[in-house]
Design a protein around this motif. Sequence first.
Motif, PDB file in Angstrom:
ATOM      1  N   PRO A 197       0.822  -1.208   0.000  1.00 17.61           N
ATOM      2  CA  PRO A 197       0.000   0.000   0.000  1.00 17.61           C
ATOM      3  C   PRO A 197       0.861   1.266   0.000  1.00 17.61           C
ATOM      4  N   PHE A 198       0.273   2.351  -0.478  1.00 21.42           N
ATOM      5  CA  PHE A 198       0.992   3.618  -0.500  1.00 21.42           C
ATOM      6  C   PHE A 198       0.008   4.761  -0.303  1.00 21.42           C
ATOM      7  N   ALA A 199       0.559   5.933  -0.021  1.00 23.59           N
ATOM      8  CA  ALA A 199      -0.241   7.162   0.080  1.00 23.59           C
ATOM      9  C   ALA A 199       0.488   8.260  -0.670  1.00 23.59           C
ATOM     10  N   ARG A 200      -0.245   8.977  -1.488  1.00 24.46           N
ATOM     11  CA  ARG A 200       0.304  10.061  -2.316  1.00 24.46           C
ATOM     12  C   ARG A 200      -0.362  11.370  -1.891  1.00 24.46           C
ATOM     13  N   TYR A 201       0.380  12.475  -2.004  1.00 19.18           N
ATOM     14  CA  TYR A 201      -0.118  13.763  -1.522  1.00 19.18           C
ATOM     15  C   TYR A 201      -0.139  14.778  -2.661  1.00 19.18           C
ATOM     16  N   PRO A 202      -1.196  14.766  -3.496  1.00 19.94           N
ATOM     17  CA  PRO A 202      -1.233  15.667  -4.659  1.00 19.94           C
ATOM     18  C   PRO A 202      -1.473  17.130  -4.322  1.00 19.94           C
ATOM     19  N   GLU A 203      -1.938  17.409  -3.126  1.00 24.28           N
ATOM     20  CA  GLU A 203      -2.192  18.808  -2.755  1.00 24.28           C
ATOM     21  C   GLU A 203      -1.972  18.964  -1.259  1.00 24.28           C
ATOM     22  N   VAL A 204      -1.155  19.933  -0.885  1.00 22.96           N
ATOM     23  CA  VAL A 204      -0.869  20.189   0.529  1.00 22.96           C
ATOM     24  C   VAL A 204      -1.073  21.668   0.805  1.00 22.96           C
ATOM     25  N   GLY A 205      -1.950  21.974   1.765  1.00 18.43           N
ATOM     26  CA  GLY A 205      -2.216  23.356   2.136  1.00 18.43           C
ATOM     27  C   GLY A 205      -1.920  23.590   3.601  1.00 18.43           C
ATOM     28  N   MET A 206      -2.148  24.806   4.049  1.00 18.31           N
ATOM     29  CA  MET A 206      -1.879  25.144   5.440  1.00 18.31           C
ATOM     30  C   MET A 206      -2.819  24.413   6.390  1.00 18.31           C
ATOM     31  N   GLY A 207      -4.087  24.324   6.016  1.00 18.33           N
ATOM     32  CA  GLY A 207      -5.058  23.735   6.928  1.00 18.33           C
ATOM     33  C   GLY A 207      -5.471  22.313   6.596  1.00 18.33           C
ATOM     34  N   SER A 208      -5.260  21.905   5.346  1.00 20.44           N
ATOM     35  CA  SER A 208      -5.685  20.570   4.938  1.00 20.44           C
ATOM     36  C   SER A 208      -4.811  20.080   3.792  1.00 20.44           C
ATOM     37  N   LEU A 209      -4.990  18.832   3.439  1.00 16.39           N
ATOM     38  CA  LEU A 209      -4.254  18.254   2.331  1.00 16.39           C
ATOM     39  C   LEU A 209      -5.129  17.216   1.650  1.00 16.39           C
ATOM     40  N   VAL A 210      -4.758  16.868   0.438  1.00 20.08           N
ATOM     41  CA  VAL A 210      -5.440  15.809  -0.302  1.00 20.08           C
ATOM     42  C   VAL A 210      -4.549  14.575  -0.276  1.00 20.08           C
ATOM     43  N   ILE A 211      -5.130  13.455   0.084  1.00 20.31           N
ATOM     44  CA  ILE A 211      -4.391  12.204   0.147  1.00 20.31           C
ATOM     45  C   ILE A 211      -5.023  11.200  -0.806  1.00 20.31           C
ATOM     46  N   GLU A 212      -4.194  10.482  -1.547  1.00 20.35           N
ATOM     47  CA  GLU A 212      -4.630   9.388  -2.406  1.00 20.35           C
ATOM     48  C   GLU A 212      -4.029   8.109  -1.835  1.00 20.35           C
ATOM     49  N   ALA A 213      -4.871   7.253  -1.307  1.00 19.36           N
ATOM     50  CA  ALA A 213      -4.408   6.040  -0.643  1.00 19.36           C
ATOM     51  C   ALA A 213      -4.832   4.830  -1.453  1.00 19.36           C
ATOM     52  N   GLY A 214      -3.901   3.902  -1.675  1.00 20.54           N
ATOM     53  CA  GLY A 214      -4.278   2.744  -2.462  1.00 20.54           C
ATOM     54  C   GLY A 214      -3.196   1.703  -2.567  1.00 20.54           C
ATOM     55  N   VAL A 215      -3.325   0.859  -3.598  1.00 19.34           N
ATOM     56  CA  VAL A 215      -2.364  -0.204  -3.863  1.00 19.34           C
ATOM     57  C   VAL A 215      -2.009  -0.198  -5.341  1.00 19.34           C
ATOM     58  N   SER A 216      -0.789  -0.610  -5.652  1.00 15.53           N
ATOM     59  CA  SER A 216      -0.396  -0.726  -7.052  1.00 15.53           C
ATOM     60  C   SER A 216      -0.923  -2.038  -7.618  1.00 15.53           C
ATOM     61  N   ILE A 217      -1.240  -2.016  -8.907  1.00 17.86           N
ATOM     62  CA  ILE A 217      -1.762  -3.202  -9.585  1.00 17.86           C
ATOM     63  C   ILE A 217      -0.933  -3.461 -10.838  1.00 17.86           C
TER      64      ILE A 217
END
Length: 316
Positions: A197-217
Amino acid sequence: MPSPNRELLLLLAVVNSRLSGDVSLPVLAAWAHRSRFDLHRRFRRLVGETPKAYTVRVRLARAAAELVSTDRRVSAVALDHGFASPEVFTRTFTRHLGQSPRAYRARGLHVAGRRAAATHASTTAAVAPCISLYHISTTERKAAVPLDISVRDLPTFHALVMRRRVTRDEIATALAECLPTVFGYAQRHGLAIAGPPFARYPEVGMGSLVIEAGVSIAAPPSTAPDDGIEALTITAGRAVVAVHRGPYDNLPATYQQIEKWIREQGLSPAGPPWETYLTDPGERPDPATWETEIVQPLESAPIRRPVAAPTDPGHP
């Protein structure tokens, strides 16, 4: 003295080494020297499932992976994974995965080949016990250790992810919700899992962030996923790679070391960083042995001037 979470991780390691035997609540309570009620409550709070639900899910995940990677008889697979009889196995398998073991095997994985099947089986066996445990806190913060940082050429890889916008304090909760969902979706649809499993961070802000969590196939799915799951392709390219060793609580210090190294080398980040969980807490309960690979993509050519490195995703 071990933290409460680490005590349960030690118990999970025992459970996962004996999943073909009796791991009922009375047995677990005796091993843990706790009352059934107390263990049930603590277990569910950490893992997100009751001991029984956890045991059944992990046994089914491992059995399903074996069905599509070997030619062993269904009855033998059932007994080896702790099911009382082939009939019990078939009923449980069908209820959880939507089809019988024989139908699941006949459909197979979405990519052919023994190597993909073997990788799927080994990864599933390792990941299933701890799919909801990444980023758990062990309250064991230690000084940062020197990192082995390098620049590598990484191949294209495909993945299934769920995307969430969260605060920094919600990263662990988001992973505990998203990773089991993605993992279960891949299993139900016969998608060959190709890595941890992995987690990717396509957007990081001061108060929040976007996380993409998943598995490679192993390859993109033939149809678009549903249930809030998305197919993702990360193209090949150069990247800074380092392996964090130790508890997840110490990840911010590792990100800071990587950012400093990037600045000193005059390199330019290009694209979101991601972290891959190489070690399974459900198999290795000592946080000091956990390894997390951190990847920061780079622009194709180095820039010999200081640049702003990616913002630390702010791990809990």
